[in-house]
Design an enzyme around this catalytic site. Structure first.
Site, PDB file in Angstrom:
ATOM      1  N   ASP A  93     -78.761   7.011  -3.786  1.00  0.00           N
ATOM      2  CA  ASP A  93     -78.332   7.578  -2.814  1.00  0.00           C
ATOM      3  C   ASP A  93     -77.683   6.042  -2.200  1.00  0.00           C
ATOM      4  OD1 ASP A  93     -77.817   8.609  -0.434  1.00  0.00           O
ATOM      5  OD2 ASP A  93     -78.728   7.210   0.923  1.00  0.00           O
TER       6      ASP A  93
ATOM      7  N   HIS B 169     -81.464  15.193   0.701  1.00  0.00           N
ATOM      8  CA  HIS B 169     -82.021  14.269   1.486  1.00  0.00           C
ATOM      9  C   HIS B 169     -80.982  13.809   2.680  1.00  0.00           C
ATOM     10  CE1 HIS B 169     -79.078  12.111  -1.413  1.00  0.00           C
ATOM     11  NE2 HIS B 169     -78.667  11.115   0.385  1.00  0.00           N
ATOM     12  N   ASP B 170     -79.677  13.928   2.436  1.00  0.00           N
ATOM     13  CA  ASP B 170     -79.023  14.034   3.923  1.00  0.00           C
ATOM     14  C   ASP B 170     -78.833  15.660   4.931  1.00  0.00           C
ATOM     15  OD1 ASP B 170     -78.410  11.459   3.939  1.00  0.00           O
ATOM     16  OD2 ASP B 170     -76.571  12.444   2.383  1.00  0.00           O
TER      17      ASP B 170
ATOM     18  N   HIS C 118     -84.332   7.184   2.606  1.00  0.00           N
ATOM     19  CA  HIS C 118     -83.747   6.739   2.203  1.00  0.00           C
ATOM     20  C   HIS C 118     -82.930   5.918   2.441  1.00  0.00           C
ATOM     21  CE1 HIS C 118     -81.496  10.207   4.580  1.00  0.00           C
ATOM     22  NE2 HIS C 118     -80.681   9.350   3.918  1.00  0.00           N
ATOM     23  N   HIS C 119     -82.989   5.652   3.720  1.00  0.00           N
ATOM     24  CA  HIS C 119     -82.392   4.558   4.261  1.00  0.00           C
ATOM     25  C   HIS C 119     -83.458   3.359   4.863  1.00  0.00           C
ATOM     26  CE1 HIS C 119     -78.671   6.797   4.278  1.00  0.00           C
ATOM     27  NE2 HIS C 119     -78.154   7.151   4.857  1.00  0.00           N
TER      28      HIS C 119
ATOM     29  N   HIS D 122     -79.661  10.439  11.349  1.00  0.00           N
ATOM     30  CA  HIS D 122     -79.623  11.696  10.353  1.00  0.00           C
ATOM     31  C   HIS D 122     -80.932  12.189   8.986  1.00  0.00           C
ATOM     32  CE1 HIS D 122     -77.724   9.084   7.825  1.00  0.00           C
ATOM     33  NE2 HIS D 122     -78.798   9.507   6.935  1.00  0.00           N
TER      34      HIS D 122
ATOM     35  N   LYS E 291     -77.547  15.316   8.382  1.00  0.00           N
ATOM     36  CA  LYS E 291     -75.917  15.357   8.511  1.00  0.00           C
ATOM     37  C   LYS E 291     -75.843  16.312   8.865  1.00  0.00           C
ATOM     38  CE  LYS E 291     -74.847  11.213   6.326  1.00  0.00           C
ATOM     39  NZ  LYS E 291     -74.264  10.231   4.705  1.00  0.00           N
TER      40      LYS E 291
HETATM   41 FE   LIG Z   1     -77.216  10.536   0.946  1.00  0.00          FE
HETATM   42 FE   LIG Z   2     -78.478   9.652   4.231  1.00  0.00          FE
END
Ligand SMILES: [Fe+2]
Ligand SMILES: [Fe+2]
Length: 264
Positions: A192, A110-111, A163-164, A139, A114
């Site tokens: 998360d 998911h990240d 996810h955000h 991201h 980043k």
């Molecule tokens: Fe995360």
């Molecule tokens: Fe994230």
């Protein structure tokens, strides 16, 4: 930079080959072509192509999770833990083994976006400037752009990059409305946040589990899916919080129980 890191970061033989391209303007111009990705893929030696089965796809996702988590000390093992929380919540909600496998891979990756955020910003203690915050908020878009190009991961690129997002549409990066968020995306959002709150961040210490429960409950229905919050809280109850006497080498954060379920 490449010469400086010859023999340390990079294979000396590859550095010497790279140096021969220094004055090759045709090569340098080709990097700006829109189909550069396809050209690179076409240049891959066919003998090096590896066919992957399901367990190997899992290992690839896990390897990338390690790379993502190693980028900053504050996110160490974050993706691995989000995967555990997600599978724990998903299993309690009765997801099928194949849905859990897909959820776990989405959580591990998911990240991945980043990797495109500079450490100067990720590890910054205190508040970020508006400009840096905008970079951070991009991201999940990078996560989508990366995963959608990898055929076995493309099917969950949208969920992983959500996810955000929040149910009320005030999340990022798309500001998607709640009814467009799948169960996978909803579970990921809770998992998360759960893990992020339990861990130290450059701008705040770890939040106590009781306070995490309050924060999640407060956000249920506006930020997070209430069913996923309730299930996340049940999962959290089985987790042992760090104590002052803890002398174990393994961080209590990493003692999120591995759910006893079979993935497929
Ligand atoms: Fe995360
Ligand atoms: Fe994230």
């Amino acid at each position: 930079m490449v010469r400086d890191r010859r023999g340390q970061w990079f294979d000396p033989e590859l550095v010497d080959l790279f140096a021969t391209l220094e004055d090759d303007t045709t090569f340098q111009d080709s990097l700006a072509l829109p189909d550069v990705g396809e050209q690179v893929a076409a240049a891959e030696p066919t003998a090096a192509v590896v066919l992957v089965d399901n367990p190997r796809l899992d290992r690839i996702a896990e390897a990338f999770a390690w790379v993502i988590d190693a980028k900053s000390p504050f996110t160490f093992r974050h993706s691995m833990r989000v995967a555990r929380w997600s599978v724990d919540i998903g299993a309690r909600l009765g997801l099928s083994p194949s849905a859990l496998t897909r959820l776990r891979r989405a959580a591990l990756l998911h990240d991945i976006g980043k990797l495109g955020v500079p450490n100067r910003i990720l590890d910054h203690p205190g508040c970020l400037t508006d400009r840096d915050w905008k970079v951070v908020k991009r991201h999940p878009q990078h996560t989508y752009d990366i995963l959608v190009q990898v055929p076995p991961f493309a099917e969950f690129a949208s969920d992983a990059s959500a996810h955000h997002e929040r149910l009320d549409g005030n999340g990022y990066h798309r500001g998607r409305a709640g009814h467009t968020l799948t169960q996978t995306a909803r579970i990921l959002a809770v998992a998360d946040n759960l893990d992020a709150l339990l861990a130290d961040r450059p701008y705040r210490p770890a939040v106590r589990p009781e306070a995490v429960v309050d924060i999640l409950r407060e956000g249920a229905g506006t930020a997070y899916c209430p069913i996923c919050v309730d299930t996340g809280i049940v999962a959290l109850a089985g987790w042992r919080a760090p104590s002052a006497e803890d002398r174990s080498d393994v961080s209590p954060l990493d003692q999120v129980p591995e759910p006893a379920i079979t993935l497929s």
